[in-house]
Design an enzyme around this catalytic site. Sequence first.
Site, PDB file in Angstrom:
ATOM      1  N   GLU A 134      -4.385   2.150  -3.267  1.00  0.00           N
ATOM      2  CA  GLU A 134      -5.282   3.307  -3.359  1.00  0.00           C
ATOM      3  C   GLU A 134      -4.509   4.595  -3.052  1.00  0.00           C
ATOM      4  O   GLU A 134      -4.617   5.589  -3.767  1.00  0.00           O
ATOM      5  CB  GLU A 134      -6.458   3.110  -2.392  1.00  0.00           C
TER       6      GLU A 134
ATOM      7  N   GLU B 270      -1.534   6.358   9.875  1.00  0.00           N
ATOM      8  CA  GLU B 270      -2.974   6.105   9.722  1.00  0.00           C
ATOM      9  C   GLU B 270      -3.378   4.911  10.595  1.00  0.00           C
ATOM     10  O   GLU B 270      -4.390   4.938  11.285  1.00  0.00           O
ATOM     11  CB  GLU B 270      -3.311   5.844   8.245  1.00  0.00           C
TER      12      GLU B 270
END
Lengths: 430, 427
Positions: free
Chosen positions: B70, B142
């Site tokens: 993604e 992240e």
Amino acid sequence: MTAGFTRFNLAEGVNLYVHPTNKFKTNVVYIYFHTPLAAETVTRNALLPMVLSRGSEAYPTTAELSRHLDELYGASFGADVTRRGEVQSLVFRMEVASEQHLPGEEQLLQKGLETLAGIITRPAREGNGFKADYFRQETANLKQTIESLVNDKRRWAMVRCTEEMCKGEPFALYRLGQVADLEQITSESLMEHHAAVISNAPVDMFVIGDVEPEAIRDLVQRTIQLPASGPNGRIMPQTQVKREPGRATQHVEDRLDVNQGVLVIGLRSGITVRDPEYFPMLVANGVLGGFPHSKLFQEVREKNSLAYFAYSSIETVKGVGFMFAGIEFEDMEQCKEIMLEQLKAVQQGDIGDEEFETTKRTMINDILGAADNPGAMADLAVDRVFSGRDLTIEERVEAYQAVTKEQAAAAAGKLTLDTIYFLNRKEGGE
Amino acid sequence: MHQYYDPLIKDTLFTEKLENGLTVAVLRKPGYKEATGRIATHYGSVDSRFIDPQTGEEVHVPDGIAHFLEHKLFEEEEGNVSDFFSELGAESNAYTTYTHTVYYFNTTENFDQCFELLLKFVQNPQFTDESVAKEQGIIDQEIRMYMDDPGWRSNANLLEALYVNHPVKIDIAGTVESIKQITKESLYLCHRTFYHPANMVVFVVGDVDPAQVVAMTRASFARHNYPEQTEIRRILPEEPGEVHERRRMEKLVVSQPIFRMGFKEQRVGLHGQDLLRQDLLTAMVLDAVCGRSSELYTSLYESGLIDHRFGFEYSPEESYGYSYFAGPTRDPAELEVRLLAGLQDAAEKGIAEADFERARKKAIGRTVSMMNDPDTVSYVFVDGFFKEEGLFDYIPVANSLTLEAANERLRTHFDPQRTAISIIYPK
């Protein structure tokens, strides 16, 4: 008309804004009470909506109130405090589904408004105070909520940077107040504070939905009875703006046992929503770090892989700004240098045509999109109250379009470095 | 094109299934200034083992690859796709869930160009060794950000406790170690397999022309040569009904303990209306038994065991499902005892009719409200599409549920033998 809202001045300092539209499937009401952000009252203001939410004369227990809201097809009610500059506002919100989607239902908005009015003006009482149990429980809940700020490391870092940067100014106060104040507040003193807020605070009410303005005005006048204002009237609180830090750049570091460092760079601009540089400053922030295409995200994340998030934000009532990123502990100096270089680039007008136009276009997209969301519409309307400028959405779009690179660079030039804050890991960590 | 006007919601949904298997749907929102366009693939973090439809061989790819893919799709030789959206005045983003991946933009101008860009970039993978290495640095940050997020950790720990083998127990982003195993070849393989039109859906909400949206989609997909593809075989390990562990603890910098109790779904394998019925029924049972109007909530709240941050939810998927109750608490042990006792007591007494009807009214009203917000509607549509649930089925299904079914569900779902506890303690 105020940018799509019909405005009614119901009393001195009490305004109603109605936006009729059949775009939405709900009718939404927001009621704001604006109070000064001050050490003496910040915690009481935060506690008040929590205690009020527990019950009213008509629905004296929380379970009764909640059941009543469920019966109104899950009417959604909320009460909170927000902060704009050095103004702390109590906000009460009620959203009910529009009857056109619920065959056989009538007057949901009226019932919702009556309930909201009851919560705000006729609380469940015991003696001269609120119900003792509810008061005690909400005091404990507020304590826990304030303390839980540390759970969210990003927000914690922002709040800590603000505290250090604005020490001695009301702006340093956390939106929900301070734990130490809670011992001083009694159920009775909070009830007195309630009376003071509803009689002295300027009030802005917003109704958005499938409604007719005059009918809403009549309905509001019938249902929401505010006491007469005190001897000084309902006066909008002011915010003290500091144009310069007035001292050398501060370096602040906190240490917690965390996996990621958070760097926050606090800036002073002195530019507020009332200044001619307002729109240039918003655009400058957009170029610097408002979006994924902005300099901070591009340089810190995309080019150097130092962070997952890297942004800037601008506050235009107090006139301050922040740059922030979540990084590896050892990358702190490198990240700081890159961020300061990017700030300098914007200040020197080192802005490409494409990034400049892209920024303005994205900001215009945001403003136009606000018309599709009742919450965003109310938010913009409150901004207008604070700005004292009555701009329509179209006029705001034009104002963005008119900003030149030189103006944006000049506005960014007003951003001066105040505080460099770093949330670091505990010493001895791996 | 199929067209359905819902007389209650008063919106029209247009749908068309293209020859290549791709479904295109448009929810018209007259008067809306902003439009959102989305493309989603039925491919999430749990799909790390599957049969490659081209070779017929079983493949096992590193954990976190769907999410990595993604991120990576946004990068093209000419630059980052989100910058191209920005140049058009649009905002773009994407998200990966356990079961699907969604790419989207929101815009008030240049809708056609944005929509074409969306369709184009999702079909145009460009991976290099350098760009894969660079992304590992970003995703590493992240993952670390989530390691400091107590709410996220609390949920991740609950899933690890509830599941023995099912990959839902693994974080969507994978781990710092697993993402190091990702190569450009594995990314291309996953893209070729799961980004096939027959495995995807396009959804647009806004004041747009549905026929035009369909025509543009057809044209965009015609530029690529997609081999025929039958349904992708995903390999999921056998999952027992029992939970993996009764409790999981972690210490983080938090102000007080964060409690989470989950119940593992035993009735799995449902889809379509059956799954939706189970979803709404469970949600209404939860609301009637533990919502703000309930005795149980009141008693927990007034004992200071929970506050306004307490919440509960039911998450149903075809291959797994669970409900949870969660919030900060002063005393996790007491909250656990009281919650379990409260649920058992409710199951013995049964839900009162008035409470059930109130929960139904609330569910209906909230569904109507939800339709206001294009982003929420899009989320619900895409999530439901891959489960074969219809966007306008919510209210009819909510209306069809009975008190008897609710009480039966209450007695069977909240089985104290099928529960796990996750607690985050202050460090």
